[in-house]
Design an enzyme around this catalytic site. Structure first.
Site, PDB file in Angstrom:
ATOM      1  N   SER A 215      30.184   0.638  41.352  1.00  0.00           N
ATOM      2  CA  SER A 215      28.808   0.279  41.033  1.00  0.00           C
ATOM      3  C   SER A 215      28.590  -1.224  41.217  1.00  0.00           C
ATOM      4  O   SER A 215      29.359  -2.032  40.704  1.00  0.00           O
ATOM      5  CB  SER A 215      28.518   0.695  39.585  1.00  0.00           C
ATOM      6  N   GLY A 216      27.579  -1.567  41.940  1.00  0.00           N
ATOM      7  CA  GLY A 216      27.257  -2.975  42.150  1.00  0.00           C
ATOM      8  C   GLY A 216      27.969  -3.577  43.346  1.00  0.00           C
ATOM      9  O   GLY A 216      27.832  -4.762  43.627  1.00  0.00           O
TER      10      GLY A 216
ATOM     11  N   THR B 246      23.975   0.553  48.054  1.00  0.00           N
ATOM     12  CA  THR B 246      22.564   0.831  48.311  1.00  0.00           C
ATOM     13  C   THR B 246      21.987  -0.191  49.289  1.00  0.00           C
ATOM     14  O   THR B 246      21.237   0.164  50.197  1.00  0.00           O
ATOM     15  CB  THR B 246      21.785   0.847  46.994  1.00  0.00           C
TER      16      THR B 246
ATOM     17  N   ASN C 256      25.019  -3.495  37.301  1.00  0.00           N
ATOM     18  CA  ASN C 256      24.172  -3.698  38.476  1.00  0.00           C
ATOM     19  C   ASN C 256      22.696  -3.596  38.049  1.00  0.00           C
ATOM     20  O   ASN C 256      22.303  -2.632  37.393  1.00  0.00           O
ATOM     21  CB  ASN C 256      24.520  -2.595  39.495  1.00  0.00           C
TER      22      ASN C 256
ATOM     23  N   SER D  12      21.077  -0.333  39.755  1.00  0.00           N
ATOM     24  CA  SER D  12      22.132   0.665  39.935  1.00  0.00           C
ATOM     25  C   SER D  12      21.534   2.037  40.269  1.00  0.00           C
ATOM     26  O   SER D  12      20.584   2.494  39.620  1.00  0.00           O
ATOM     27  CB  SER D  12      22.950   0.751  38.663  1.00  0.00           C
ATOM     28  N   SER D  13      22.110   2.657  41.288  1.00  0.00           N
ATOM     29  CA  SER D  13      21.619   3.998  41.651  1.00  0.00           C
ATOM     30  C   SER D  13      22.156   4.974  40.610  1.00  0.00           C
ATOM     31  O   SER D  13      23.365   5.071  40.417  1.00  0.00           O
ATOM     32  CB  SER D  13      22.158   4.395  43.024  1.00  0.00           C
TER      33      SER D  13
ATOM     34  N   GLY E  70      28.788   4.688  42.573  1.00  0.00           N
ATOM     35  CA  GLY E  70      30.187   4.273  42.711  1.00  0.00           C
ATOM     36  C   GLY E  70      30.986   4.603  41.469  1.00  0.00           C
ATOM     37  O   GLY E  70      30.448   5.001  40.419  1.00  0.00           O
TER      38      GLY E  70
ATOM     39  N   GLU F 164      32.804   4.448  38.123  1.00  0.00           N
ATOM     40  CA  GLU F 164      32.350   3.697  36.946  1.00  0.00           C
ATOM     41  C   GLU F 164      33.375   3.759  35.828  1.00  0.00           C
ATOM     42  O   GLU F 164      33.869   4.835  35.479  1.00  0.00           O
ATOM     43  CB  GLU F 164      31.028   4.283  36.430  1.00  0.00           C
TER      44      GLU F 164
END
Ligand code: ATP
Ligand code: MG
Length: 1060
Positions: free
Chosen positions: A117-118, A122, A167, A170-171, A394, A396
Site C-alpha cells: 500500500s502506498g 494506482t 497512503n 489508498s485503493s 497492496g 498490508e
C-alpha cells in the site's frame, strides 16, 4: 545482425552515466547475486530522481513521493513507437512494449502492478491507462472512448479510495480493467472487474484515517443547493461515519476540486441527471444513517435518540421513515414457517445500522462499476484484443489486522503466485523441458501459504465458512480454536495456543492468529471475522430497501432476493472465487510487470529506507527474478510462431518454408547473425537472451515489411493495370465486334441499294429511248444531269469557237436552246468587252457582211482581217497628215479612211495612181506628186449615187456620181477642172473601202453589185462607157480591151490569193 550506429552511441553514453545513475537494467549489474548491489543501484538512481529500473522486462518503480514531471505529453511522445531498450526505463516503455506485442501478435496482454500500500500502484496504473488511451489517432469516436476510460478513474477513486495511515489515496478495492482494442490498435472500449471493497470503512475508521473520499468530497464541493436538498452540513465533523479517524481534512487532498472532477466524470460517462441525483441521495443517506444513534429504553431495548437523521435518510432514499425506524430497531426471523419479530437492544441496533450502511455502500459501488461498464462498452463488433491493467490493494500489515487485511493479503499471495508461476517456476520448467542447459534457481514458492488459506475443507476460508454455517453458538473465538486444532502443525500458521515457543507466545495475543506470508508475518485479530464473512443484513432492513424510490437502491436490492432460500456464499468464499477467476484471466494473457516499491513509511521524498526496501525486494522475489533473468532468456517463442512472424526476413524461408519450423528458425537466426550466446534452440521454442536481440529482429522485420509493402503495392498496381488493360481489351473487342457488325450491315444495305440503283440504271439505259416512264425517268434525268455537267465543263470560251458538244437524243432540243443562249451570252460578253474603236470596227465588219456576204466572191477572204483606217505607206501617210489635213480637207470633216488606189480614166481607161481619202462628209481623190498632194476629185458622200462592184474577186469600184454633180464638181472643185463622170477605181481593199463609205454615209442603197458581166458608166457629157466583168484568170487584170471597153478579168475563186 542489424547494427545501428546511433544505437551504439546511445548505449555508450548510457555506460558513461552508469557510475552516477546506476544501471537501467539490473541484469547489467556485475554482482547480480548481491542484494546489496541491487538495492544500492536502486538507491543511486532514486537519488538522481530516476525511479524506474528494469529486471529484464519487469519494471521496478520506487515511489518518489513527488511530482518529477515524468508523465508529460513530451514523455508520451518520446515513448511512442520506440523499442524498449532504446529509451530509459519507464512505465510508458513497458506499456508500449505490451501494446506493440498485442497489436503485432494479436494476443491479449496484461500489466500486473504490485507492491504494498502506498508504493505507487494506482499512480502507475493511471499512467499506463493514459498512455494506452493516447495511442490512437484522434477520431471523435476514439476520443469519446478515451475520455470515458480516463474519467472512470476519478469516479472509482472517489468511491473506492480513502486516506489510510499508509497512503492518502489508498485503493480500498481491487481493480482489473481490460482495455479493448480493435484490429487497428485503437482503444474502443473497456471493462472493469472490481474486487472486495473494504466496506467496513463506511462505518468505522482508525485514528488518522478517513472514510471513502466521496463523502468528504460531497460535503466540501457540492453547491449549497445540493447540500440543502440532501439536508447536509458542510462540516464533516458533524457526522459520525466521517469523523472517527479525526482527520476529515488532509492537506494533501483537495476534496472540493475532486468533487468537481467527479461531477465532470459523471457527465462524461453519461450518467443521467436522475442517476446523479440518486447517487448523491444514497451518499447523503449513508451520512445521515451514521448519525442515527440509539439508547436503551426502560426495557433495555433500542430507541432512536433523534429521529431527524432517520427522516433525512428515508427521505433521500425514498422510503417510509417509520418503516426504516422500525427496521433499524427490530429483527424478524423466519424459522420453520413462523415469522417472529423481536426488538433489538442498542448494540444490535447499531450493528443493524452499520450493516445497512455497509451493504448499501457496497451495492452502490458495484452498481457504479456495472454502470461504468455500460458506458465503456465498445460499440464495435469483431475481434478485439485486450490489454488488462491490474491495480489491486497492496500487501498490508497494520497494527490491528482484521478480516479485510486477511483477504487483501491472501489476494497478494495469489498474485505473487502468478508472478512465481510465470516468471520463475514455469520459466525454469520450460528450460528443462526444452532441453536448454540450466542451473536451477531456488525461490520461495508461496503455494503452501495459498493452500493454507484456500484449500478445500482444510484451509482457513473453509474453516471460517464451516464455523459461520455451523448450528449452535459459533463465535470468532470458536473459529480461532478450530483453526488452532486444524492448522497447528502448519509451518506458516501460529497462534497463542499453538505456539510452543514462549518467546513467540509473548508476541502473540490470545485473540490473534498469525500467518507467515511471503511478504512477512501478519497477526490477524479474529474479532469480526464471522460477522464480516457472514455479511448479514437483517431481513427487515433488506425489505425496507426494496420499498424505496431511489432508483439505485431499488435496483441493487431486488425484491426476489428476499424470496431466495439459498444462503449466499460467504464473503471470503465469494472473494476466493473471484480471485480464482482473476487468476485464470491473468494466466490466459501475456503478462508484463510493474513492481512498485515504497522507499519509506513516511511518504517522504528523497528518503530511501534501505531496510524497508530490502524487505520488499525480498518478499517480491526480485533477486530470484534477477537471477533467473540473468541466466535465462528474455524472449521465447514457439518455432512456428517465430517462423510465421519473421520468415519474410530471410530469403531461405520466404515466402514458404518447407520442412521443420525449427530449421526455418535456424535459417533466420543465421541470416540475422545472432551471436551464439544470445540464443538457444529448444525442443519446440527459440530462446533469445536479450530483448535487444529481439528488437533488432523486429526492426529488421519492420524494414522488410516496408519492402514487402512496396512489392505488394507494385504487384497490386501491376495486377490492377493488367486487369484494367484486359477489361479495356475486352471492351475494345466488344466495341470492334459491334462496330464491324454495324459496318457490315451498312455495307450490306449500301450494296443492296447500289444493286437497286445499278439495276434501275441498266433498265433505264435499256429503255432510254422510250418516252419518259417510271423505268427510265431516273436514267434520263441522270443522263440530262450528266449531259449538263459535261456541257458545263466543255462550253466553248470564245464566240468564234463554233464547237458545241453533242447532246444525247433526249437533250437535243435543250442543246440547241442552250447553244443559242450560250452564243448570245458569249457575244454579249464579247461585245461588252469591246473598246469603242473595236466596236466600230465590228460594226463595219457586220456591215460588210450584210453588204457582201454571198454577193461577192472575195468576201470570205476579207473576213479574217480587220478593216483599218489607213492603208497608206508611211510617206503618203505623212504627206496626208500635212497636206491633206491642213490644206485640202474641208473644215469640220474628219478623216475616216485612206487608201492608195488606181483610177482609170473614163476615156482610154488609163490607170493613174491616186489616194482615196474618205472623210466624215466627203470622198477625196488625191494625186501624190513631188511630195505634194493634189486634189483631183471631191464628192460629198451624199452625192454618191452608186457604188458598183463586181461579184468577182476583183477590186473594181465604180463610184457613180450624178452628171449635174459632175458638173458642179467641176465648178466647185478647182483642182478637178475636168470632170469626166463616174469614177472607175481599182481599190485594193474594195470591200473595206465600200463598207467604210456606206458606214459613213449610212446609205447602203448605193451599193450595186453587178449581176451581169458588164456594167455601164457615165462619162463626160452623158456618154456611156462599159466595163466588162469577167473571171477565169489566174491573176486579176484590168485593161482596155480591143472593143474599147474596160476589161476586168478577175482571178478565179480557187486561186484565192486575193487580198479582199
Ligand atoms: N510515480 C509517482 N510519482 C509521484 N508520486 C507518486 C508516484 N507514485 C506514487 N506517488 C505518490 O504516492 C502516493 C501513493 O501512491 P498510490 O496511491 O499509487 O499507491 P498504491 O500502491 O496504489 O497504494 P494502495 O495499495 O494503498 O492503493 C500517491 O498518492 C502519490 O502521492
Ligand atoms: Mg492504489
Amino acid at each position: 545482425m542489424v547494427s545501428k550506429k546511433p544505437q551504439l552511441e546511445r548505449m555508450e553514453s548510457v555506460l558513461e552515466e552508469r557510475e552516477r545513475t546506476g544501471v537501467p537494467d539490473a541484469i547489467l549489474l556485475e554482482d547480480y547475486l548481491s542484494e546489496r548491489a541491487f538495492i544500492d543501484n536502486l538507491k543511486k538512481r532514486y537519488h538522481e530522481n530516476i525511479i524506474y529500473t528494469y529486471i529484464g522486462q519487469v519494471v521496478i518503480s520506487v515511489n518518489p513521493y513527488k511530482d518529477l514531471g515524468l508523465y508529460t505529453e513530451d514523455y508520451l511522445e518520446k515513448y511512442r513507437n520506440v523499442n524498449f531498450y532504446e529509451v530509459p526505463p519507464h512505465v510508458f516503455a513497458i506499456t508500449e512494449n505490451a501494446y506493440r506485442s498485442m497489436t503485432a501478435e494479436v494476443t491479449d496482454h496484461c500489466i500486473l502492478i504490485s507492491g504494498e500500500s502506498g508504493a505507487g500502484k494506482t499512480e502507475a496504473s493511471k499512467q499506463v491507462l493514459r498512455f494506452l488511451a493516447a495511442t490512437s489517432l484522434h477520431r471523435r469516436e476514439i476520443d469519446r472512448v478515451r475520455d470515458r476510460l480516463l474519467q472512470s478513474n476519478p469516479l472509482l477513486e472517489a468511491f473506492g479510495n480513502a486516506k489510510t495511515n499508509r497512503n492518502d489515496n489508498s485503493s480500498r478495492f481491487g481493480k482489473y480493467m481490460d482495455i479493448e482494442f480493435n484490429f487497428k490498435g485503437d482503444p474502443v472500449g473497456g471493462h472493469i472487474l472490481n474486487y472486495l471493497l473494504e466496506k467496513s470503512r463506511v462505518v468505522h475508521q482508525e485514528d488518522g484515517e478517513r472514510n471513502f473520499h466521496i463523502f468528504y468530497q460531497l460535503l466540501a464541493g457540492a453547491p449549497d443547493e445540493l447540500l440543502e436538498k440532501l439536508h447536509l452540513q458542510r462540516d464533516a465533523n458533524y457526522y459520525f461515519y466521517l469523523k472517527q479517524g479525526n482527520s476529515c481534512h488532509v492537506h494533501t487532498i483537495n476534496d472540493r476540486a475532486s468533487f468537481e472532477a467527479v461531477d465532470h466524470a459523471l457527465d462524461i460517462l453519461n450518467f443521467t441527471t436522475d442517476e446523479q441525483e440518486a447517487i448523491w441521495g444514497v451518499v447523503g443517506a449513508i451520512i445521515h444513517l451514521g448519525n442515527v444513534s440509539f439508547k436503551a429504553d426502560d426495557d433495555g431495548l433500542a430507541k432512536v435518540v433523534d429521529e431527524t437523521p432517520v427522516k433525512n435518510c428515508s427521505k433521500l432514499i425514498g422510503c417510509d421513515s417509520a418503516e426504516l425506524l422500525k427496521a433499524l430497531t427490530h429483527r424478524t426471523i423466519e424459522a420453520r414457517g413462523d415469522v417472529v419479530t423481536s426488538p433489538l437492544n442498542p448494540d444490535q441496533a447499531v450493528y443493524a445500522r452499520d450493516a445497512l450502511a455497509k451493504s448499501v455502500y457496497e451495492r452502490v459501488f458495484n452498481w457504479l462499476v456495472i454502470r461504468l461498464n455500460q458506458s465503456l462498452q465498445s460499440p464495435e463488433s469483431g475481434r478485439k484484443t485486450l490489454l488488462g491493467i491490474l491495480d489491486i490493494y497492496g500487501f498490508e500489515i497494520f497494527e490491528k489486522n482484521g478480516f479485510e487485511q486477511f483477504c487483501i493479503n491472501y489476494c497478494n499471495e495469489k498474485l505473487q503466485q502468478v508472478f512465481i508461476e510465470l516468471t520463475l517456476k514455469s520459466e525454469q520448467e520450460e528450460y528443462r523441458r526444452e532441453g536448454i542447459e540450466w542451473e536451477q534457481v531456488q525461490y520461495f514458492d508461496n503455494k503452501i501459504i495459498c493452500d493454507l488459506v484456500e484449500e478445500k475443507h482444510k484451509g482457513i476460508i473453509s474453516l471460517l465458512d464451516e464455523e459461520c454455517l455451523r448450528p449452535g453458538e459459533a463465535t470468532d473465538f470458536t473459529f480461532l480454536a478450530k483453526m488452532n486444532s486444524h492448522l497447528a502443525s502448519h509451518n506458516h500458521y501460529f497462534s497463542y495456543d499453538t505456539s510452543d515457543n514462549s518467546k513467540v507466545k509473548k508476541t502473540i495475543n490470545k485473540d490473534e492468529f498469525r500467518l507467515r506470508h511471503y511478504a512477512g508475518e501478519v497477526a490477524y485479530r479474529v474479532q469480526g471475522f464471522l460477522d464480516k464473512n457472514n455479511d448479514l443484513l437483517f431481513r427487515d432492513l433488506k425489505e425496507t430497501m426494496t420499498h424505496t424510490s431511489n432508483m439505485i437502491i431499488t435496483s441493487v436490492f431486488p425484491k426476489d432476493e428476499l424470496l431466495r432460500k439459498r444462503r449466499p456464499d460467504t464473503a471470503a468464499t465469494q472473494f476466493k472465487n473471484s480471485l480464482v477467476e482473476l487468476m485464470s484471466i491473468l494466466m490466459s494473457k501475456e503478462p508484463s510487470y510493474i513492481r512498485c516499491i515504497k522507499p519509506n513509511d513516511d511518504k517522504r521524498s528523497y528518503y530511501f529506507d534501505e531496510e524497508r526496501v530490502s524487505h520488499q525486494v525480498k518478499y517480491l522475489g526480485l533477486m530470484e527474478n534477477l537471477r533467473v533473468r540473468r541466466a535465462g532468456f528474455a524472449y521465447r517463442r514457439a518455432y512456428e510462431i517465430f517462423l510465421a512472424r519473421y520468415k519474410s526476413i530471410c530469403p531461405a524461408t520466404w515466402p514458404h518454408h518447407h520442412g521443420l519450423a525449427k530449421d526455418g528458425v535456424k535459417a533466420i537466426v543465421q541470416h540475422l547473425g545472432y551471436p551464439p550466446d544470445d540464443f538457444r534452440l529448444g525442443e519446440t521454442k527459440l530462446f533469445i537472451r536479450l530483448p535487444k536481440t529481439l528488437f533488432l529482429t523486429e526492426d529488421a522485420l519492420q524494414i522488410r515489411k516496408g519492402e514487402l509493402a512496396t512489392m505488394i503495392q507494385a504487384k497490386w498496381k501491376a495486377f490492377m493495370y493488367q486487369r484494367r488493360y484486359e477489361r479495356m481489351r475486352a471492351a475494345v473487342t466488344t466495341v470492334a465486334k459491334h462496330w464491324r457488325r454495324v459496318v457490315a450491315q451498312r455495307l450490306r444495305a449500301r450494296r443492296k441499294w447500289a444493286v437497286g440503283v445499278v439495276r434501275a440504271f441498266v433498265k433505264g439505259f435499256i429503255t432510254r429511248n422510250e418516252p419518259v416512264n417510271p423505268t427510265n425517268a431516273r436514267f434520263q434525268q441522270l443522263v440530262k444531269c450528266e449531259y449538263l455537267l459535261r456541257l458545263s465543263k466543255s462550253l466553248p470560251n470564245s464566240v468564234l469557237d463554233p464547237r458545241w458538244p453533242d447532246a444525247p437524243s433526249t437533250c437535243t432540243e435543250a442543246s440547241k436552246i442552250l447553244h443559242g443562249f450560250h452564243r448570245t451570252y458569249l457575244a454579249r460578253k464579247y461585245v461588252k468587252a469591246l473598246l469603242p474603236e473595236k466596236r466600230v470596227m465590228f460594226e463595219e465588219k457586220v456591215l460588210a457582211e450584210q453588204l457582201f456576204k454571198g454577193k461577192k466572191v472575195s468576201y470570205p477572204q476579207s473576213l479574217p482581217n480587220w478593216f483599218v483606217t489607213s492603208r497608206l505607206d508611211p510617206a503618203s501617210e505623212s504627206l496626208r497628215k500635212t497636206a491633206f489635213e491642213d490644206i485640202i480637207k474641208m473644215t469640220g470633216e474628219k478623216t475616216k479612211y485612206c487608201v492608195p488606189c488606181t483610177k482609170y480614166d473614163r476615156h482610154g481607161y488609163k490607170p493613174r495612181d491616186r489616194i482615196l481619202i474618205l472623210t466624215s462628209g466627203a470622198l477625196y481623190l488625191l494625186e501624190a506628186k513631188e511630195n505634194k498632194l493634189k486634189q483631183k476629185h471631191r464628192f460629198s458622200l451624199k452625192e454618191v449615187q452608186g457604188l458598183h462592184v463586181s461579184p468577182n474577186t476583183d477590186n473594181l469600184l465604180l463610184i457613180q456620181i450624178p452628171v449635174e454633180n459632175a458638173k458642179r464638181d467641176k465648178s466647185a472643185v478647182a483642182c478637178d477642172p475636168n470632170p469626166k463622170g463616174d469614177l472607175i477605181l481599182n481599190v485594193p481593199n474594195v470591200i473595206e473601202a465600200v463598207t467604210k463609205i456606206i458606214s459613213i454615209s449610212d446609205n447602203s442603197e448605193v451599193l450595186k453589185i453587178a449581176e451581169s458581166e458588164s456594167i455601164g458608166h457615165t462619162m463626160k457629157n452623158g456618154k456611156q462607157g462599159t466595163i466588162m466583168l469577167n473571171t477565169g484568170s489566174s491573176v486579176t487584170t484590168i485593161n482596155k480591151n480591143k472593143e474599147g471597153k474596160l476589161q476586168v478579168l478577175a482571178e478565179d475563186e480557187k486561186h484565192g490569193n486575193m487580198i479582199m
